[in-house]
Design an enzyme around this catalytic site. Structure first.
Site, PDB file in Angstrom:
ATOM      1  N   ASP A   7       0.678 -10.172  -4.335  1.00 30.63           N
ATOM      2  CA  ASP A   7      -0.165 -10.035  -3.147  1.00 30.63           C
ATOM      3  C   ASP A   7      -0.883 -11.312  -2.409  1.00 30.63           C
ATOM      4  O   ASP A   7      -1.433 -12.067  -3.191  1.00 30.63           O
ATOM      5  CB  ASP A   7      -1.471  -9.083  -3.322  1.00 30.63           C
ATOM      6  CG  ASP A   7      -1.987  -8.462  -2.019  1.00 30.63           C
ATOM      7  OD1 ASP A   7      -1.388  -8.069  -1.174  1.00 30.63           O
ATOM      8  OD2 ASP A   7      -3.414  -8.824  -1.955  1.00 30.63           O
ATOM      9  N   GLU A  42       4.456 -11.880  -1.421  1.00 30.37           N
ATOM     10  CA  GLU A  42       4.051 -11.021  -0.139  1.00 30.37           C
ATOM     11  C   GLU A  42       3.597 -12.205   0.588  1.00 30.37           C
ATOM     12  O   GLU A  42       2.484 -12.862   0.685  1.00 30.37           O
ATOM     13  CB  GLU A  42       2.900 -10.131  -0.373  1.00 30.37           C
ATOM     14  CG  GLU A  42       2.636  -9.358   0.998  1.00 30.37           C
ATOM     15  CD  GLU A  42       1.288  -9.124   1.418  1.00 30.37           C
ATOM     16  OE1 GLU A  42       1.179  -8.673   2.299  1.00 30.37           O
ATOM     17  OE2 GLU A  42       0.445  -9.665   0.647  1.00 30.37           O
TER      18      GLU A  42
HETATM   19  C1  GLC Z   1      -1.896  -7.667   1.537  1.00 27.16           C
HETATM   20  C2  GLC Z   1      -1.782  -5.970   1.365  1.00 27.16           C
HETATM   21  C3  GLC Z   1      -2.752  -5.712   2.355  1.00 27.16           C
HETATM   22  C4  GLC Z   1      -4.231  -5.926   1.918  1.00 27.16           C
HETATM   23  C5  GLC Z   1      -4.312  -7.487   1.741  1.00 27.16           C
HETATM   24  C6  GLC Z   1      -5.788  -7.728   0.996  1.00 27.16           C
HETATM   25  O1  GLC Z   1      -1.774  -8.245   2.575  1.00 27.16           O
HETATM   26  O2  GLC Z   1      -0.595  -5.727   1.868  1.00 27.16           O
HETATM   27  O3  GLC Z   1      -2.588  -4.228   2.462  1.00 27.16           O
HETATM   28  O4  GLC Z   1      -5.246  -5.497   2.733  1.00 27.16           O
HETATM   29  O5  GLC Z   1      -3.350  -7.831   0.943  1.00 27.16           O
HETATM   30  O6  GLC Z   1      -5.623  -7.847  -0.413  1.00 27.16           O
END
Ligand code: GLC
Length: 632
Positions: A279, A321
């Site tokens: 993430d 991500e």
């Molecule tokens: C990522 C997740 C999102 C979250 C963020 C903080 O971008 O997809 O939903 O708010 O991380 O952890």
């Protein structure tokens, strides 16, 4: 006599165990030796701490020894066939466990449905312990080794991953490594002023340094969580909180943080995870006077994670991500010699797709796809129409400028269009984090609602419904044609619309992303075999596409992929070929019947949905229609 036989038998078993053990140790040793120098080099470069490095190595071995036998054999299998995830049968689905099936056991009981959807990879949205009301959809983890009580236990999780593996379904989970929740044990100790734990976060006793950071660091949630620091009155310090104030950024300059987080990572992979979604990975390293995004040290850390997994659990894939522009995304693949993530999200293509829906002009999308197609074929992108997050309008505005569009008014147009304010738009949805200062806003809504299914259903307008379903299915057909692996958001397979109930929940009401995170409607899902229902129409159309994708080898993720000129601004054409097979996909993004002036003269083609022969020359294509033309 009997006793002697018994003893001999026991000795044999002992020998076998010792031999097995030796073999296992050999496997580990080989992997470890292969990567040791690089791992040590990277670790020392970052931390110059050989005792912490030695501790890391010792623990890696422990996690390896604890790893289940079935997982170890999966490791061996995938080590010999490293491209296993590039096959054309890969299809993902993402969901929140409670929304999908109540709890983990519920998910296990729904595996037949998942198979019916042809899905062989499920992304379980964050399910680790988190504080209610301060959870950011589970992205504020308070214990990396505990499942949220209402969802079940670690044992349930292991049972689910085992059951999935028996059916050939891969399981993905989030590893939220940028921050912990303020309710995490470390944060609690830090809050009490324990220096050891404060050093795992970024604490400042006055606003001098935070305000220096604020000069260069942009805001992630400008409206729902403005700023990058939060004042903690209990210990009279500011703490860095890039996301929500209850998500405290971890300080990876501290090797204790890195080591402990790697132990958490290995603990979770040992529960049977196949894919780990890292993430918010670009944010994990911070330096003053920078944007605190994509810094070189982030790549060192991701590379180390890759090496650690190659040594301990090589069957596991890393999915990064990186919600950024393409030139910032691609470096997370690393290089051929030093790979980092196995897979990344194709985020710009996703946003550009919706731009195309609103403008009915494929020029920008074609350019974007050309960029993706020019990348090495080994790069695997995850393609999606919707995910749990908002759609940020991160488009190539330089290119748009050439087409006469300016960033600010264009974003405004897109947000107006998808809220249904523009004549001709049938979309429904809401803004997200509308920034009063920059005028920027992102967008929330389900695929079906953005395609017009919600509006048509509400107005009981059959004609409009037919049109909306066509657009929805065409978008899926186009997504399946893209280079990479498609991922469905659970509920999209039956055309689920926005869920406005979140507004009645005080913990969710401020976060419009919950609009498209509604619970799976199993009542509606009962209609999937009835072709006269919306659900049946969408499900069956997607099923057909899934079957084709599974059957045709041109859909492997490392096939050749390119775009083809159609001489019509609303029609996109994508070609794919692999081992002498070729398919071209033609997609009409407009609500008018059109002709695609393609001119493929290399033989006869058959349309795979209708089975009709269609010459790929001046193809007539109905409004929101599409064709999959296969060369005979
Ligand atoms: C990522 C997740 C999102 C979250 C963020 C903080 O971008 O997809 O939903 O708010 O991380 O952890």
């Amino acid at each position: 006599m009997k006793k002697i036989i018994k003893e001999k038998k026991q000795n044999k078993i002992d020998d076998m165990i010792i031999n097995d053990q030796k073999e296992i140790e050999e496997v580990y040793k080989k992997r470890f030796e292969k990567h040791y120098d690089e791992l040590r080099w990277l670790y020392m470069e970052l931390y110059e701490n050989s005792s912490m490095f030695a501790e890391l190595c010792d623990n890696m071995k422990c996690f390896y020894l604890e790893r289940g036998e079935e997982l170890k054999s999966l490791d061996l299998e995938r080590e010999t066939y490293r491209d296993w995830y590039k096959k054309n049968d890969m299809l993902g689905m993402m969901f929140y466990i409670d929304n999908f099936a109540g709890n983990i056991k519920g998910v296990e009981s729904k595996l037949d449905y998942i198979e019916q959807c042809h899905v062989n990879y499920i992304h379980l949205m964050p399910f680790l312990e988190t504080e209610e009301g301060r959870s950011d959809g589970g992205y504020a983890v308070s214990d990396f080794r505990k499942v949220q009580k209402n969802l079940g236990s670690m044992e349930d999780l292991e049972s689910l991953t085992e059951a999935c593996h028996k059916k050939g379904i891969n399981v993905c989970m989030d590893f939220v490594m940028n921050h912990t929740s303020e309710d995490h044990e470390w944060a609690k100790k830090a809050r009490q002023g324990d220096g050891e734990y404060m050093s795992r976060y970024f604490f400042f006793d006055n606003s001098d340094i935070p305000s220096l950071y604020d000069r260069t660091v942009p805001q992630v949630f400008p409206t729902t969580a403005p700023g990058n620091f939060t004042w903690i009155p209990d210990n009279s310090h500011f703490v860095m909180t890039t996301f929500y104030p209850y998500q405290w950024d971890l300080n990876y300059k501290n090797p204790r943080v890195f080591n402990e987080m790697m132990y958490n990572f290995l603990y979770l992979t040992n529960k049977g995870m196949d894919i780990i979604r890292i993430d918010a990975v670009p944010y994990i390293w911070k330096e003053l006077n920078t944007q605190c995004r994509n810094l070189p040290q982030v790549h060192t850390i991701v590379r180390m994670m890759r090496i650690i997994s190659e040594i301990v659990c090589p069957s596991v894939l890393l999915l990064g991500e990186v919600v950024m522009e393409p030139e910032k995304v691609v470096p997370y693949f690393g290089t051929v010699e030093k790979p980092e993530c196995h897979m990344l999200y194709n985020v710009t293509t996703m946003a550009t797709t919706w731009h195309t829906v609103a403008t009915k002009d494929i020029r920008l999308l074609k350019r974007q796809l050309d960029i993706v197609h020019s990348l090495p074929k080994d790069y695997v992108f995850l393609n999606y129409l919707r995910c749990h997050d908002d759609i940020g309008w991160g488009l190539d505005y330089e290119a748009l400028k050439a087409d006469g569009m300016q960033e600010r008014p264009h974003k405004q147009y897109l947000n107006d269009y998808f809220q249904g304010y523009i004549e001709g738009s049938n979309s429904r949805g809401e803004l997200y984090n509308a920034d009063p200062i920059t005028g920027d806003a992102r967008f929330c809504g389900t695929t079906a609602s953005m395609c017009g299914i919600e509006k048509a259903g509400f107005e009981k307008n059959d004609k409009a419904m037919e049109k909306a379903i066509k657009l929805d299915v065409m978008l899926h057909a186009y997504m399946f044609m893209q280079s990479g692996i498609p991922v469905l958001y659970s509920g999209d397979e039956i055309g689920q619309v926005n869920d406005y109930m979140y507004k009645q929940d005080i913990h969710k009401a401020d976060d419009s992303r919950y609009l498209h995170r509604g619970a799976m409607n199993w009542e509606l899902a009962k209609n999937i075999s009835n072709p006269n229902t919306v659900e049946g129409k969408i499900f069956q159309s997607l099923e057909r596409l899934e079957q084709i994708r599974k059957k045709e080898k041109v859909f492997v993720s490392n096939a050749d992929t390119w775009t083809i000129e159609t001489w019509d601004r609303a029609i996109l054409c994508i070609g794919r070929s692999f081992e002498n097979e070729k398919i071209i996909g033609v997609f009409n993004f407009s609500e008018f019947d059109k002709t695609a002036w393609i001119n493929e003269t290399d033989g006869d083609y058959m349309e795979l949905i209708s089975g009709k022969e269609i010459k790929p020359m001046g193809v007539n294509i109905p409004a929101y229609g599409f064709y999959y033309l296969k060369k005979k």
